[in-house]
Design a protein around this motif. Structure first.
Motif, mmCIF file in Angstrom:
data_model
loop_
_atom_site.group_PDB
_atom_site.id
_atom_site.type_symbol
_atom_site.label_atom_id
_atom_site.label_comp_id
_atom_site.label_asym_id
_atom_site.label_seq_id
_atom_site.Cartn_x
_atom_site.Cartn_y
_atom_site.Cartn_z
ATOM 1 N N ARG A 283 8.859 -86.286 68.022
ATOM 2 C CA ARG A 283 9.239 -84.920 67.594
ATOM 3 C C ARG A 283 10.463 -84.421 68.332
ATOM 4 N N TYR A 284 10.549 -84.809 69.592
ATOM 5 C CA TYR A 284 11.684 -84.371 70.405
ATOM 6 C C TYR A 284 12.612 -85.577 70.581
ATOM 7 N N LEU A 285 13.815 -85.482 70.017
ATOM 8 C CA LEU A 285 14.789 -86.578 70.099
ATOM 9 C C LEU A 285 16.031 -86.108 70.845
ATOM 10 N N GLN A 286 16.705 -87.060 71.463
ATOM 11 C CA GLN A 286 17.964 -86.711 72.113
ATOM 12 C C GLN A 286 19.046 -87.699 71.697
ATOM 13 N N SER A 287 20.158 -87.160 71.180
ATOM 14 C CA SER A 287 21.308 -88.010 70.836
ATOM 15 C C SER A 287 22.308 -87.925 71.978
ATOM 16 N N VAL A 288 22.908 -89.069 72.321
ATOM 17 C CA VAL A 288 23.850 -89.075 73.451
ATOM 18 C C VAL A 288 25.184 -89.672 73.008
ATOM 19 N N ILE A 289 26.259 -89.002 73.423
ATOM 20 C CA ILE A 289 27.613 -89.487 73.124
ATOM 21 C C ILE A 289 28.400 -89.506 74.433
ATOM 22 N N SER A 290 28.736 -90.698 74.909
ATOM 23 C CA SER A 290 29.544 -90.820 76.127
ATOM 24 C C SER A 290 31.022 -90.798 75.755
ATOM 25 N N ALA A 291 31.866 -90.508 76.743
ATOM 26 C CA ALA A 291 33.315 -90.368 76.523
ATOM 27 C C ALA A 291 33.548 -89.493 75.289
ATOM 28 N N SER A 292 32.872 -88.353 75.251
ATOM 29 C CA SER A 292 32.833 -87.516 74.030
ATOM 30 C C SER A 292 34.042 -86.580 73.954
ATOM 31 N N TYR A 293 35.235 -87.126 74.157
ATOM 32 C CA TYR A 293 36.452 -86.302 74.142
ATOM 33 C C TYR A 293 36.583 -85.521 72.834
ATOM 34 N N GLY A 294 36.206 -86.174 71.713
ATOM 35 C CA GLY A 294 36.379 -85.552 70.399
ATOM 36 C C GLY A 294 35.445 -84.363 70.177
ATOM 37 N N LEU A 295 34.448 -84.186 71.029
ATOM 38 C CA LEU A 295 33.488 -83.096 70.816
ATOM 39 C C LEU A 295 33.719 -81.912 71.750
ATOM 40 N N VAL A 296 34.535 -82.121 72.768
ATOM 41 C CA VAL A 296 34.674 -81.084 73.805
ATOM 42 C C VAL A 296 35.095 -79.746 73.207
ATOM 43 N N GLU A 297 36.049 -79.785 72.265
ATOM 44 C CA GLU A 297 36.563 -78.532 71.697
ATOM 45 C C GLU A 297 35.736 -78.043 70.519
ATOM 46 N N ARG A 298 34.787 -78.837 70.048
ATOM 47 C CA ARG A 298 34.054 -78.433 68.838
ATOM 48 C C ARG A 298 32.900 -77.511 69.194
ATOM 49 N N SER A 299 32.543 -76.635 68.233
ATOM 50 C CA SER A 299 31.490 -75.649 68.516
ATOM 51 C C SER A 299 30.139 -76.356 68.546
ATOM 52 N N ARG A 300 29.174 -75.702 69.172
ATOM 53 C CA ARG A 300 27.832 -76.288 69.266
ATOM 54 C C ARG A 300 27.236 -76.487 67.865
ATOM 55 N N GLN A 301 27.468 -75.512 66.980
ATOM 56 C CA GLN A 301 26.919 -75.619 65.623
ATOM 57 C C GLN A 301 27.492 -76.840 64.906
ATOM 58 N N GLU A 302 28.800 -77.044 65.053
ATOM 59 C CA GLU A 302 29.453 -78.208 64.417
ATOM 60 C C GLU A 302 28.861 -79.512 64.941
ATOM 61 N N ILE A 303 28.634 -79.563 66.268
ATOM 62 C CA ILE A 303 28.120 -80.803 66.884
ATOM 63 C C ILE A 303 26.700 -81.066 66.382
ATOM 64 N N ILE A 304 25.888 -80.006 66.308
ATOM 65 C CA ILE A 304 24.505 -80.185 65.829
ATOM 66 C C ILE A 304 24.538 -80.702 64.385
ATOM 67 N N LYS A 305 25.417 -80.107 63.571
ATOM 68 C CA LYS A 305 25.492 -80.506 62.158
ATOM 69 C C LYS A 305 25.885 -81.991 62.032
ATOM 70 N N LEU A 306 26.895 -82.379 62.795
ATOM 71 C CA LEU A 306 27.377 -83.768 62.743
ATOM 72 C C LEU A 306 26.270 -84.747 63.167
ATOM 73 N N CYS A 307 25.637 -84.463 64.304
ATOM 74 C CA CYS A 307 24.633 -85.411 64.836
ATOM 75 C C CYS A 307 23.356 -85.380 64.015
ATOM 76 N N LEU A 308 23.017 -84.221 63.450
ATOM 77 C CA LEU A 308 21.818 -84.142 62.600
ATOM 78 C C LEU A 308 22.046 -84.967 61.333
ATOM 79 N N GLY A 309 23.258 -84.879 60.789
ATOM 80 C CA GLY A 309 23.585 -85.667 59.594
ATOM 81 C C GLY A 309 23.393 -87.158 59.873
ATOM 82 N N GLU A 310 23.848 -87.611 61.034
ATOM 83 C CA GLU A 310 23.713 -89.035 61.378
ATOM 84 C C GLU A 310 22.242 -89.402 61.593
ATOM 85 N N LEU A 311 21.524 -88.464 62.181
ATOM 86 C CA LEU A 311 20.086 -88.698 62.402
ATOM 87 C C LEU A 311 19.361 -88.858 61.061
ATOM 88 N N HIS A 312 19.723 -88.020 60.085
ATOM 89 C CA HIS A 312 19.114 -88.103 58.752
ATOM 90 C C HIS A 312 19.402 -89.459 58.111
#
Ligand SMILES: Cc1cc2nc3c(=O)[nH]c(=O)nc-3n(C[C@H](O)[C@H](O)[C@H](O)COP(=O)(O)OP(=O)(O)OC[C@H]3O[C@@H](n4cnc5c(N)ncnc54)[C@H](O)[C@@H]3O)c2cc1C
Length: 460
Positions: free
Chosen positions: A335-364
């Motif tokens: 039920r509780y999952l954690q996605s991890v992205i190392s060297a996440s330069y491309g995400l530093v400037e992105r909003s939290r909502q955008e990051i959740i949407k991107l990673c949730l899409g991949e999880l789906h």
């Protein structure tokens, strides 16, 4: 003895010195121990790790430290690594019956996400590492080469680079291949995958990270020392070329015979007395170290969505998905999952909502059950300075644990350990700082544990 910083470096130094008969006072500015490898409680009572931390079988000093503080039984080891590509093909890495260095040959041969040509190029490069026992001649070139350059010189196919070398190394070293010193990259493959059968096994805590350090306080305090949290050291007081004390908020001061500064390198630069830092090239150069980011995204679903304990994704932004409910043996497997992205330069400037949407899409895409489930909540933890960057030549900026100031020692994953920024590197630095102090006092003692010895045919 005063230790400043309650991360793995400070804790390992403090525990080792307490066990050697020293009275240790450890000051940590935060309310809890563990530094970057810790956990905390959300307002709704949920325990979350700052980020999933994994260890490997080849991390001999971290293992020794967990054993000293009674936490070895809280780590569970997995010998099967599962990879999945966007086409739905899976690959497993697991030791077979052959001796090292050929123990992975069976799973490598059947690894579906790579073609025969990819595998042939990888095998050639591995043979090169093997011949040099973890070292190749071009690692000694005066201008350190990047891992990408090292791979290109060995004519690796684009898929081999993207789906094999990058997948392992970006997670292990928190840096992109063109910004990684090849020495670190080659060392990972030698120690984790070639020299022994058990170097690659992945160790994951069964408990929230903060619970691993419960034994540290006891180890230090039962020997007359103390561990003080919410205690930020504001200044190192210098007198006649030595450290004479530390000052805290409210003007309180504490003094000791020896001091270990075990804080991240940016904090060390601020704390080191200017006159000392400017006069000593070894300390002045610390500021040249660069940092790299890690982002983790935590998802809570209303039902079980994942059966595997963890999976590594290929050709996606998300690199790992950890099944936290299962790993920490909480009710509600997956039920509780954690996605991890190392060297996440491309995400530093992105909003939290955008990051959740991107990673949730991949999880789906990877977990069909997650598509049907309701997402109860999600949170993003961005660590913009997660580790120092292991860029080519970075080691020349890393100071040894002994400083030119006779009673001041350094510890931290960023000091000179031979290892990249990892929990193992932090513990090594703590043991090395403790060894240097014991030597200074005429009580030499070996604390550092050796690497796993090469096994089987890798010995020859
Ligand atoms: C998101 C993330 C994921 C990671 N994943 C992994 C992984 O999977 N495997 C792995 O091996 N490594 C991983 N690492 C790296 C690992 O966490 C670090 O290498 C290691 O924890 C560093 O330990 P340290 O003691 O050197 O530093 P820190 O953990 O940073 O400890 C320094 C301590 O000093 C304290 N401090 C600072 N200033 C003061 C002051 N003035 N007074 C008192 N205290 C002070 C800080 O609060 C902190 O507790 C990860 C790191 C991050 C950030």
């Amino acid at each position: 003895m005063i230790v400043i910083g309650g991360g793995l470096a400070g804790l390992s130094a403090g525990v080792a010195l307490a066990e050697s008969g020293w009275r240790v006072r450890l000051f940590e500015q935060r309310p809890f121990l563990g530094g970057r490898a810790t956990s905390y409680v959300l307002p709704d009572g949920e325990h979350v790790d700052n980020c999933q931390h994994v260890t490997l079988g080849c991390c001999t000093n971290l293992e020794d430290f967990y054993r000293r503080i009674g936490s070895a039984g809280k780590i569970k080891f997995f010998d099967r690594l599962l990879f999945q590509d966007p086409q739905g093909r899976t690959g497993v890495m697991q030791a077979g019956f052959l001796p090292a260095p050929f123990h992975m040959t069976g799973s490598f041969a059947t690894f579906a996400p790579l073609t025969f040509a990819d595998k042939r190029s990888i095998a050639r490069a591995m043979l090169d590492i093997l011949r040099g026992k973890g070292h190749t001649a071009d690692l000694d070139e005066p201008n350190s080469i990047s891992m990408l350059e090292w791979l290109n010189r060995r004519r690796q196919t684009p898929a081999a680079i993207e789906r094999f070398w990058r997948v392992v190394l970006v997670s292990a070293l928190d840096e992109e291949l063109d910004r990684t010193d090849a020495r670190f990259g080659v060392d990972v493959f030698w120690k984790a995958f070639l020299s022994s059968r058990s170097g690659y096994v992945v160790g994951i805590p069964r408990v929230p990270l903060g619970e691993l350090y419960e034994g540290c306080r006891a180890a230090i305090e039962q020997r007359g020392g103390e561990v003080v949290c919410r205690a930020a050291v504001r200044n190192l007081i210098q007198d006649d070329g030595r450290i004479a004390g530390v000052s805290m908020d409210g003007g309180r001061q504490h003094c000791a015979d020896f001091y270990i500064l075990a804080v991240p390198h940016e904090a060390a630069i601020k704390l080191l007395p200017e006159r000392i830092a400017d006069a000593e090239p070894q300390l002045r150069q610390i500021r040249n170290l660069e940092v790299s980011p890690i982002t983790s995204v935590h998802f809570w679903f209303d039902r079980d969505v994942m059966a595997e304990p963890f999976v590594t994704l290929l050709d996606r932004t998300t690199q790992w998905i950890f099944n936290k409910s299962r790993l920490t043996e909480q009710p509600g497997d997956g039920r509780y999952l954690q996605s991890v992205i190392s060297a996440s330069y491309g995400l530093v400037e992105r909003s939290r909502q955008e990051i959740i949407k991107l990673c949730l899409g991949e999880l789906h895409e990877v977990l069909p059950e997650a598509r049907e489930a309701r997402l109860v909540k999600a949170t993003v933890v961005k660590e913009t300075a997660a580790t120092f960057s292991p860029e080519p030549g970075a080691d020349r900026w890393r100071p040894p644990q002994r400083t030119p100031v006779p009673n001041l020692f350094l510890a931290g994953d960023w000091t000179l350990t031979g290892w990249p920024a990892t929990m193992e590197g932090a513990v090594r630095s703590g043991y090395l700082a403790a060894e240097a102090i014991l030597l200074e006092c005429g009580e030499p003692k070996r604390l550092l544990k050796p690497d796993l010895p090469p096994e089987g045919l890798a010995r020859w």
